[in-house]
Design a protein around this motif. Sequence first.
Motif, PDB file in Angstrom:
ATOM      1  N   UNK A   1       0.855  -1.185   0.000  1.00 11.40           N
ATOM      2  CA  UNK A   1       0.000   0.000   0.000  1.00 11.40           C
ATOM      3  C   UNK A   1       0.889   1.233   0.000  1.00 11.40           C
ATOM      4  N   UNK A   2       0.547   2.209  -0.818  1.00 12.50           N
ATOM      5  CA  UNK A   2       1.279   3.468  -0.819  1.00 12.50           C
ATOM      6  C   UNK A   2       0.350   4.598  -1.245  1.00 12.50           C
ATOM      7  N   UNK A   3       0.665   5.826  -0.780  1.00  6.79           N
ATOM      8  CA  UNK A   3      -0.045   7.016  -1.256  1.00  6.79           C
ATOM      9  C   UNK A   3       0.741   7.692  -2.376  1.00  6.79           C
ATOM     10  N   UNK A   4       1.963   7.222  -2.606  1.00 11.65           N
ATOM     11  CA  UNK A   4       2.881   7.862  -3.542  1.00 11.65           C
ATOM     12  C   UNK A   4       2.765   7.208  -4.924  1.00 11.65           C
ATOM     13  N   UNK A   5       2.223   7.940  -5.882  1.00 10.08           N
ATOM     14  CA  UNK A   5       2.024   7.383  -7.218  1.00 10.08           C
ATOM     15  C   UNK A   5       3.355   7.003  -7.859  1.00 10.08           C
ATOM     16  N   UNK A   6       4.370   7.859  -7.727  1.00  8.18           N
ATOM     17  CA  UNK A   6       5.680   7.552  -8.311  1.00  8.18           C
ATOM     18  C   UNK A   6       6.271   6.284  -7.695  1.00  8.18           C
ATOM     19  N   UNK A   7       6.076   6.118  -6.399  1.00  4.58           N
ATOM     20  CA  UNK A   7       6.568   4.912  -5.738  1.00  4.58           C
ATOM     21  C   UNK A   7       5.885   3.676  -6.311  1.00  4.58           C
ATOM     22  N   UNK A   8       4.574   3.741  -6.476  1.00  3.70           N
ATOM     23  CA  UNK A   8       3.826   2.609  -7.014  1.00  3.70           C
ATOM     24  C   UNK A   8       4.273   2.280  -8.440  1.00  3.70           C
ATOM     25  N   UNK A   9       4.445   3.309  -9.266  1.00  5.32           N
ATOM     26  CA  UNK A   9       4.823   3.084 -10.665  1.00  5.32           C
ATOM     27  C   UNK A   9       6.250   2.570 -10.789  1.00  5.32           C
ATOM     28  N   UNK A  10       7.126   3.001  -9.885  1.00  3.77           N
ATOM     29  CA  UNK A  10       8.529   2.602  -9.997  1.00  3.77           C
ATOM     30  C   UNK A  10       8.805   1.226  -9.401  1.00  3.77           C
ATOM     31  N   UNK A  11       7.868   0.703  -8.600  1.00  5.25           N
ATOM     32  CA  UNK A  11       8.075  -0.603  -7.969  1.00  5.25           C
ATOM     33  C   UNK A  11       7.147  -1.684  -8.508  1.00  5.25           C
ATOM     34  N   UNK A  12       5.907  -1.351  -8.753  1.00  5.00           N
ATOM     35  CA  UNK A  12       4.910  -2.373  -9.050  1.00  5.00           C
ATOM     36  C   UNK A  12       4.985  -2.945 -10.454  1.00  5.00           C
ATOM     37  N   UNK A  13       4.849  -4.262 -10.544  1.00  2.00           N
ATOM     38  CA  UNK A  13       4.605  -4.875 -11.845  1.00  2.00           C
ATOM     39  C   UNK A  13       3.122  -4.749 -12.180  1.00  2.00           C
ATOM     40  N   UNK A  14       2.375  -4.390 -11.152  1.00  2.00           N
ATOM     41  CA  UNK A  14       0.928  -4.206 -11.298  1.00  2.00           C
ATOM     42  C   UNK A  14       0.497  -3.171 -10.275  1.00  2.00           C
ATOM     43  N   UNK A  15      -0.331  -2.239 -10.706  1.00  2.00           N
ATOM     44  CA  UNK A  15      -0.838  -1.194  -9.817  1.00  2.00           C
ATOM     45  C   UNK A  15      -2.365  -1.206  -9.890  1.00  2.00           C
ATOM     46  N   UNK A  16      -3.006  -1.270  -8.723  1.00  2.00           N
ATOM     47  CA  UNK A  16      -4.462  -1.177  -8.654  1.00  2.00           C
ATOM     48  C   UNK A  16      -4.830   0.109  -7.924  1.00  2.00           C
ATOM     49  N   UNK A  17      -5.889   0.759  -8.396  1.00  2.00           N
ATOM     50  CA  UNK A  17      -6.334   2.026  -7.819  1.00  2.00           C
ATOM     51  C   UNK A  17      -7.750   1.854  -7.284  1.00  2.00           C
ATOM     52  N   UNK A  18      -7.930   2.239  -6.003  1.00  2.00           N
ATOM     53  CA  UNK A  18      -9.237   2.109  -5.366  1.00  2.00           C
ATOM     54  C   UNK A  18     -10.003   3.418  -5.399  1.00  2.00           C
ATOM     55  N   UNK A  19     -11.315   3.294  -5.363  1.00  2.00           N
ATOM     56  CA  UNK A  19     -12.199   4.452  -5.263  1.00  2.00           C
ATOM     57  C   UNK A  19     -12.288   4.886  -3.811  1.00  2.00           C
ATOM     58  N   UNK A  20     -12.988   5.999  -3.566  1.00  2.00           N
ATOM     59  CA  UNK A  20     -13.226   6.428  -2.185  1.00  2.00           C
ATOM     60  C   UNK A  20     -14.122   5.414  -1.483  1.00  2.00           C
ATOM     61  N   UNK A  21     -14.202   5.531  -0.162  1.00  2.00           N
ATOM     62  CA  UNK A  21     -14.979   4.606   0.653  1.00  2.00           C
ATOM     63  C   UNK A  21     -16.460   4.655   0.297  1.00  2.00           C
ATOM     64  N   UNK A  22     -17.103   3.490   0.206  1.00  2.00           N
ATOM     65  CA  UNK A  22     -16.552   2.147   0.347  1.00  2.00           C
ATOM     66  C   UNK A  22     -15.678   1.776  -0.861  1.00  2.00           C
TER      67      UNK A  22
END
Length: 262
Positions: free
Chosen positions: A198-219
């Motif tokens: 889990x991360x709030x940092x988009x650059x971190x997710x893009x630079x590490x993940x082979x796959x990135x999933x994005x969630x909507x607001x709650x729920x």
Amino acid sequence: MKKSQKKEILIEVKNVGLTYETNTKPIKAIENISFQMGKGEFLCLLGPSGCGKSTLLKIIAGYLKPTIGSCLMQGQPIQGPDWNRGVVFQSPTLYPWMSVRKNVEFGPKMKGFSKDKIEKLSQYFLEQVELSGYADKATFELSGGMKQRVALARALANQPKIILMDEPFGALDAFTRVNMQALIRKIWKENHSTMFMITHDIDEALSLGTRVMVMSKSPGKIEKEFHLDFTYTAMKNKYGSVEMGEEYRKVKEEILEFIKGY
């Protein structure tokens, strides 16, 4: 973008939802989440604050049971925490009365491993996180980044099938954070690990993940998904940095636009 390859399914989340009961009214944290995670993937989860990212991680870890749906590991229902799923939190949960080495050895010792195997595991993973020279230090003597490396080594020493990380670098300064990103990428590659972060940092997710999933607001629901290969290009760079070309910018802008909508 990298095309998804068929891999051994390690984690399967099926129509999962969770509702917290409160004194006033029930709060639906996540709903209707379904996905599979293959062995060897590095999956990063993004989403606005309060969307249920940590709730989903805790369900996979076995700390929470979903209100509806099911979560499986290698086809078997997850009934509670176990050694197969190592967890690293934003604040390192270390034993301050133990040395760095003893913290790393704790899990293998509880599993009943031989003394020789415990020592070999401890030495190997402390070398991986570049802390072999600090093995006999007390954890309270370490910086935040070093404590997080101990937490990572401790999780790895249990030889789990997946590492779950909840904002593991969120409390670190920018320089330490970049170094930790390069380190976790190296460990993932060398150990052929499976990682969910889990991360709030988009650059971190893009630079590490082979796959990135994005969630909507709650729920929270899974609204967008990307299969990426930026982390592989970073491995070829001596500084461990990603080349932010046109494709990178396009994906980042798409994620930003979506999250800004919340």
